[in-house]
Design a protein around this motif. Structure first.
Motif, PDB file in Angstrom:
ATOM      1  N   THR A 140       3.312  16.923  64.171  1.00  0.00           N
ATOM      2  CA  THR A 140       4.166  15.910  63.566  1.00  0.00           C
ATOM      3  C   THR A 140       5.396  15.637  64.412  1.00  0.00           C
ATOM      4  O   THR A 140       6.277  14.895  64.011  1.00  0.00           O
ATOM      5  CB  THR A 140       4.604  16.357  62.156  1.00  0.00           C
ATOM      6  N   GLY A 141       5.483  16.296  65.545  1.00  0.00           N
ATOM      7  CA  GLY A 141       6.526  15.968  66.514  1.00  0.00           C
ATOM      8  C   GLY A 141       7.914  16.356  66.085  1.00  0.00           C
ATOM      9  O   GLY A 141       8.137  17.363  65.433  1.00  0.00           O
ATOM     10  N   GLU A 142       8.871  15.512  66.442  1.00  0.00           N
ATOM     11  CA  GLU A 142      10.280  15.849  66.308  1.00  0.00           C
ATOM     12  C   GLU A 142      10.721  15.946  64.855  1.00  0.00           C
ATOM     13  O   GLU A 142      11.627  16.708  64.527  1.00  0.00           O
ATOM     14  CB  GLU A 142      11.132  14.807  67.028  1.00  0.00           C
ATOM     15  N   ALA A 143      10.122  15.180  63.971  1.00  0.00           N
ATOM     16  CA  ALA A 143      10.556  15.180  62.570  1.00  0.00           C
ATOM     17  C   ALA A 143      10.371  16.548  61.940  1.00  0.00           C
ATOM     18  O   ALA A 143      11.260  17.077  61.273  1.00  0.00           O
ATOM     19  CB  ALA A 143       9.780  14.130  61.779  1.00  0.00           C
ATOM     20  N   ALA A 144       9.199  17.153  62.152  1.00  0.00           N
ATOM     21  CA  ALA A 144       8.941  18.473  61.575  1.00  0.00           C
ATOM     22  C   ALA A 144       9.870  19.508  62.176  1.00  0.00           C
ATOM     23  O   ALA A 144      10.381  20.380  61.483  1.00  0.00           O
ATOM     24  CB  ALA A 144       7.482  18.866  61.818  1.00  0.00           C
ATOM     25  N   ALA A 145      10.102  19.415  63.482  1.00  0.00           N
ATOM     26  CA  ALA A 145      10.972  20.388  64.132  1.00  0.00           C
ATOM     27  C   ALA A 145      12.394  20.261  63.620  1.00  0.00           C
ATOM     28  O   ALA A 145      13.083  21.254  63.402  1.00  0.00           O
ATOM     29  CB  ALA A 145      10.932  20.194  65.644  1.00  0.00           C
ATOM     30  N   ALA A 146      12.846  19.030  63.418  1.00  0.00           N
ATOM     31  CA  ALA A 146      14.224  18.820  62.989  1.00  0.00           C
ATOM     32  C   ALA A 146      14.493  19.422  61.626  1.00  0.00           C
ATOM     33  O   ALA A 146      15.565  19.973  61.375  1.00  0.00           O
ATOM     34  CB  ALA A 146      14.538  17.315  62.973  1.00  0.00           C
ATOM     35  N   THR A 147      13.519  19.315  60.708  1.00  0.00           N
ATOM     36  CA  THR A 147      13.720  19.848  59.373  1.00  0.00           C
ATOM     37  C   THR A 147      13.703  21.361  59.366  1.00  0.00           C
ATOM     38  O   THR A 147      14.176  21.985  58.435  1.00  0.00           O
ATOM     39  CB  THR A 147      12.626  19.325  58.420  1.00  0.00           C
ATOM     40  N   ASP A 148      13.153  21.984  60.402  1.00  0.00           N
ATOM     41  CA  ASP A 148      13.002  23.429  60.435  1.00  0.00           C
ATOM     42  C   ASP A 148      14.112  24.125  61.214  1.00  0.00           C
ATOM     43  O   ASP A 148      14.197  25.337  61.232  1.00  0.00           O
ATOM     44  CB  ASP A 148      11.657  23.773  61.076  1.00  0.00           C
ATOM     45  N   GLN A 149      14.976  23.333  61.867  1.00  0.00           N
ATOM     46  CA  GLN A 149      15.999  23.919  62.711  1.00  0.00           C
ATOM     47  C   GLN A 149      17.344  23.942  62.004  1.00  0.00           C
ATOM     48  O   GLN A 149      17.690  23.049  61.243  1.00  0.00           O
ATOM     49  CB  GLN A 149      16.124  23.120  64.016  1.00  0.00           C
ATOM     50  N   LYS A 150      18.117  24.995  62.261  1.00  0.00           N
ATOM     51  CA  LYS A 150      19.489  25.086  61.788  1.00  0.00           C
ATOM     52  C   LYS A 150      20.404  24.985  62.996  1.00  0.00           C
ATOM     53  O   LYS A 150      19.999  25.279  64.120  1.00  0.00           O
ATOM     54  CB  LYS A 150      19.705  26.421  61.080  1.00  0.00           C
ATOM     55  N   PRO A 151      21.655  24.582  62.801  1.00  0.00           N
ATOM     56  CA  PRO A 151      22.570  24.496  63.946  1.00  0.00           C
ATOM     57  C   PRO A 151      22.799  25.864  64.568  1.00  0.00           C
ATOM     58  O   PRO A 151      22.855  26.879  63.876  1.00  0.00           O
ATOM     59  CB  PRO A 151      23.853  23.939  63.315  1.00  0.00           C
ATOM     60  N   MET A 152      22.919  25.887  65.883  1.00  0.00           N
ATOM     61  CA  MET A 152      23.186  27.135  66.583  1.00  0.00           C
ATOM     62  C   MET A 152      24.603  27.613  66.259  1.00  0.00           C
ATOM     63  O   MET A 152      25.518  26.807  66.089  1.00  0.00           O
ATOM     64  CB  MET A 152      23.033  26.933  68.091  1.00  0.00           C
ATOM     65  N   LEU A 153      24.787  28.919  66.187  1.00  0.00           N
ATOM     66  CA  LEU A 153      26.088  29.495  65.895  1.00  0.00           C
ATOM     67  C   LEU A 153      26.846  29.741  67.197  1.00  0.00           C
ATOM     68  O   LEU A 153      26.288  30.307  68.146  1.00  0.00           O
ATOM     69  CB  LEU A 153      25.913  30.822  65.147  1.00  0.00           C
ATOM     70  N   ASP A 154      28.115  29.336  67.247  1.00  0.00           N
ATOM     71  CA  ASP A 154      28.896  29.598  68.456  1.00  0.00           C
ATOM     72  C   ASP A 154      29.349  31.058  68.456  1.00  0.00           C
ATOM     73  O   ASP A 154      29.204  31.782  67.471  1.00  0.00           O
ATOM     74  CB  ASP A 154      30.065  28.624  68.577  1.00  0.00           C
ATOM     75  N   TRP A 155      29.934  31.500  69.579  1.00  0.00           N
ATOM     76  CA  TRP A 155      30.284  32.906  69.719  1.00  0.00           C
ATOM     77  C   TRP A 155      31.340  33.348  68.722  1.00  0.00           C
ATOM     78  O   TRP A 155      31.313  34.483  68.234  1.00  0.00           O
ATOM     79  CB  TRP A 155      30.754  33.199  71.143  1.00  0.00           C
ATOM     80  N   GLY A 156      32.267  32.460  68.395  1.00  0.00           N
ATOM     81  CA  GLY A 156      33.288  32.820  67.418  1.00  0.00           C
ATOM     82  C   GLY A 156      32.694  33.116  66.053  1.00  0.00           C
ATOM     83  O   GLY A 156      33.079  34.084  65.391  1.00  0.00           O
ATOM     84  N   VAL A 157      31.755  32.274  65.637  1.00  0.00           N
ATOM     85  CA  VAL A 157      31.100  32.476  64.334  1.00  0.00           C
ATOM     86  C   VAL A 157      30.252  33.739  64.361  1.00  0.00           C
ATOM     87  O   VAL A 157      30.262  34.537  63.409  1.00  0.00           O
ATOM     88  CB  VAL A 157      30.244  31.247  63.971  1.00  0.00           C
ATOM     89  N   ARG A 158      29.521  33.965  65.438  1.00  0.00           N
ATOM     90  CA  ARG A 158      28.688  35.174  65.537  1.00  0.00           C
ATOM     91  C   ARG A 158      29.558  36.433  65.443  1.00  0.00           C
ATOM     92  O   ARG A 158      29.181  37.404  64.789  1.00  0.00           O
ATOM     93  CB  ARG A 158      27.899  35.163  66.855  1.00  0.00           C
ATOM     94  N   TYR A 159      30.682  36.395  66.116  1.00  0.00           N
ATOM     95  CA  TYR A 159      31.575  37.562  66.080  1.00  0.00           C
ATOM     96  C   TYR A 159      32.103  37.788  64.664  1.00  0.00           C
ATOM     97  O   TYR A 159      32.132  38.928  64.176  1.00  0.00           O
ATOM     98  CB  TYR A 159      32.732  37.357  67.057  1.00  0.00           C
ATOM     99  N   ARG A 160      32.530  36.724  63.988  1.00  0.00           N
ATOM    100  CA  ARG A 160      33.052  36.866  62.631  1.00  0.00           C
ATOM    101  C   ARG A 160      31.984  37.384  61.675  1.00  0.00           C
ATOM    102  O   ARG A 160      32.280  38.175  60.764  1.00  0.00           O
ATOM    103  CB  ARG A 160      33.616  35.531  62.134  1.00  0.00           C
ATOM    104  N   ILE A 161      30.749  36.953  61.869  1.00  0.00           N
ATOM    105  CA  ILE A 161      29.654  37.453  61.033  1.00  0.00           C
ATOM    106  C   ILE A 161      29.452  38.943  61.270  1.00  0.00           C
ATOM    107  O   ILE A 161      29.349  39.740  60.322  1.00  0.00           O
ATOM    108  CB  ILE A 161      28.362  36.672  61.328  1.00  0.00           C
ATOM    109  N   ALA A 162      29.402  39.342  62.534  1.00  0.00           N
ATOM    110  CA  ALA A 162      29.192  40.755  62.862  1.00  0.00           C
ATOM    111  C   ALA A 162      30.316  41.624  62.304  1.00  0.00           C
ATOM    112  O   ALA A 162      30.058  42.685  61.709  1.00  0.00           O
ATOM    113  CB  ALA A 162      29.096  40.928  64.383  1.00  0.00           C
ATOM    114  N   LEU A 163      31.557  41.192  62.457  1.00  0.00           N
ATOM    115  CA  LEU A 163      32.687  41.977  61.987  1.00  0.00           C
ATOM    116  C   LEU A 163      32.709  42.053  60.459  1.00  0.00           C
ATOM    117  O   LEU A 163      32.969  43.123  59.884  1.00  0.00           O
ATOM    118  CB  LEU A 163      33.992  41.371  62.507  1.00  0.00           C
ATOM    119  N   GLY A 164      32.408  40.943  59.792  1.00  0.00           N
ATOM    120  CA  GLY A 164      32.384  40.948  58.334  1.00  0.00           C
ATOM    121  C   GLY A 164      31.318  41.879  57.779  1.00  0.00           C
ATOM    122  O   GLY A 164      31.559  42.624  56.822  1.00  0.00           O
ATOM    123  N   VAL A 165      30.146  41.869  58.397  1.00  0.00           N
ATOM    124  CA  VAL A 165      29.070  42.755  57.952  1.00  0.00           C
ATOM    125  C   VAL A 165      29.449  44.215  58.188  1.00  0.00           C
ATOM    126  O   VAL A 165      29.230  45.083  57.329  1.00  0.00           O
ATOM    127  CB  VAL A 165      27.752  42.414  58.682  1.00  0.00           C
TER     128      VAL A 165
END
Length: 341
Positions: A140-165
């Motif tokens: 189904t091409g790009e449409a199916a892929a788009a619905t299955d993808q989430k935005p990538m997390l930047d390094w600041g967000v990844r760090y905050r997630i790791a520290l919070g956990v």
């Protein structure tokens, strides 16, 4: 007289029920007891499943006061109503920014149900790992892929997630009146709020499992890929098992790949070990130049030491991530647990 007798029967029935469940001692601000009818109404008959795990299925619902909730129907729960209520009370008293809040419970007609706050962004795994379905399928091409993808997390967000956990697990291990082992730390049990504030779910539930689901060679608590080596070696499990699981999740937060998915390596697949691969990438090939990421990787390596006594406590892990303590150079993790040799 008939009216009085009917009233007396109902009073005795509900008094006995309150004594059985311990509801006489319900603390102010404690979890609310929902009826099964209220749960069914909130979930519209359990029509909207939003998750499934080792402890049971989760459904989205809405209470009469318009609060959106996540309703977890537990399975394989041990003990009677009194024991269940006692454990639920302990869980409900755990308050931390990075723990999912328990709002209520239901213990009726053999059902054991927990009512949690609803965390809108879902679990961490949906943001960390690219869906194989989206990348492998092309019908189904790009449409199916788009619905299955989430935005990538930047390094600041990844760090905050790791520290919070890390801070939340340290709270469970070191700050609660009754310390709690999670036993199943993985990205699926880390939920993300609107601002990507991480919240750990399923904490405290390991104690509710039936005896036949306790630690043994055939029935090990946790999820393969995240379990510490000592689960296989001994039944003397300590908080250091959670430290190991967090280390594995921390490496996944940095790399964005599953720990059991073999990456580019010349090692035979049966000998491939994710922490060892990450160690070689970080320290031998010198791929990391960003101090924040370097600190996260070194912390993960200490969490993933094969011997539990070599791993730091979760309180120290949080400080390592904060940068408030010096991190010594870690040795390369191995998959082998050496016991007391």
């Amino acid at each position: 007289m008939a009216f009085f007798w009917a009233f007396l029967k109902k009073y005795i029935k509900y008094r006995n029920m309150a004594q059985t469940l311990g509801l006489e001692l319900l603390p102010a601000g404690g979890p609310k007891r929902f009826t099964l009818a209220e749960i069914k109404a909130a979930t519209k008959g359990f029509l909207d499943p939003i998750g499934r795990g080792g402890f049971g299925d989760v459904y989205k619902g809405e209470l009469s006061d318009k609060r959106v909730v996540a309703v977890k129907c537990l399975k394989n729960v041990a003990g009677g109503d009194a024991e269940f209520w006692a454990e639920v009370t302990i869980i409900a008293r755990m308050h931390h920014l990075n723990l999912v809040r328990l709002w209520g419970f239901c213990a009726e007609k053999g059902q054991r149900i927990l009512v949690y706050e609803y965390v809108p962004n879902g679990s961490l795994d949906k943001f960390l790992f690219r869906s194989s379905r989206a990348t492998d399928q092309s019908e189904t091409g790009e449409a199916a892929a788009a619905t299955d993808q989430k935005p990538m997390l930047d390094w600041g967000v990844r760090y905050r997630i790791a520290l919070g956990v890390a801070r939340a697990i340290a709270y469970l291990h070191e700050e609660c009146l009754e310390w709690v082992l999670h036993c199943d730390i993985k990205p699926e049990n880390i939920l993300l709020g609107d601002d990507f504030c991480p919240k750990i779910s399923d904490f405290g539930l390991a104690k509710l499992r039936k005896k036949e689901d306790m630690v043994s060679m055939s029935r090990i608590r946790g999820t393969r890929g995240y379990m510490a080596p000592e689960w296989v070696k001994t039944d003397q499990i300590t908080p250091k098992a959670d430290v190991y699981s967090f280390g594995m999740v921390l490496l996944e937060i940095v790399s964005g790949v599953r720990n059991f998915e073999m990456q580019g390596s010349r090692i035979e697949s049966e000998d491939w070990y994710f922490p060892g691969w990450a160690f070689d990438k970080a320290f031998k090939e010198m791929k990391i130049h960003f101090k924040l990421v370097d600190r996260m990787v070194k912390t993960a390596m200490w969490c993933l030491q094969d011997r539990p006594e070599l791993r730091p406590s979760m309180g120290k892990v949080a400080k390592m991530l904060e940068g408030t303590v010096e991190i010594m150079e870690p040795r390369k993790p191995t998959i082998f647990y050496l016991g007391d040799e």
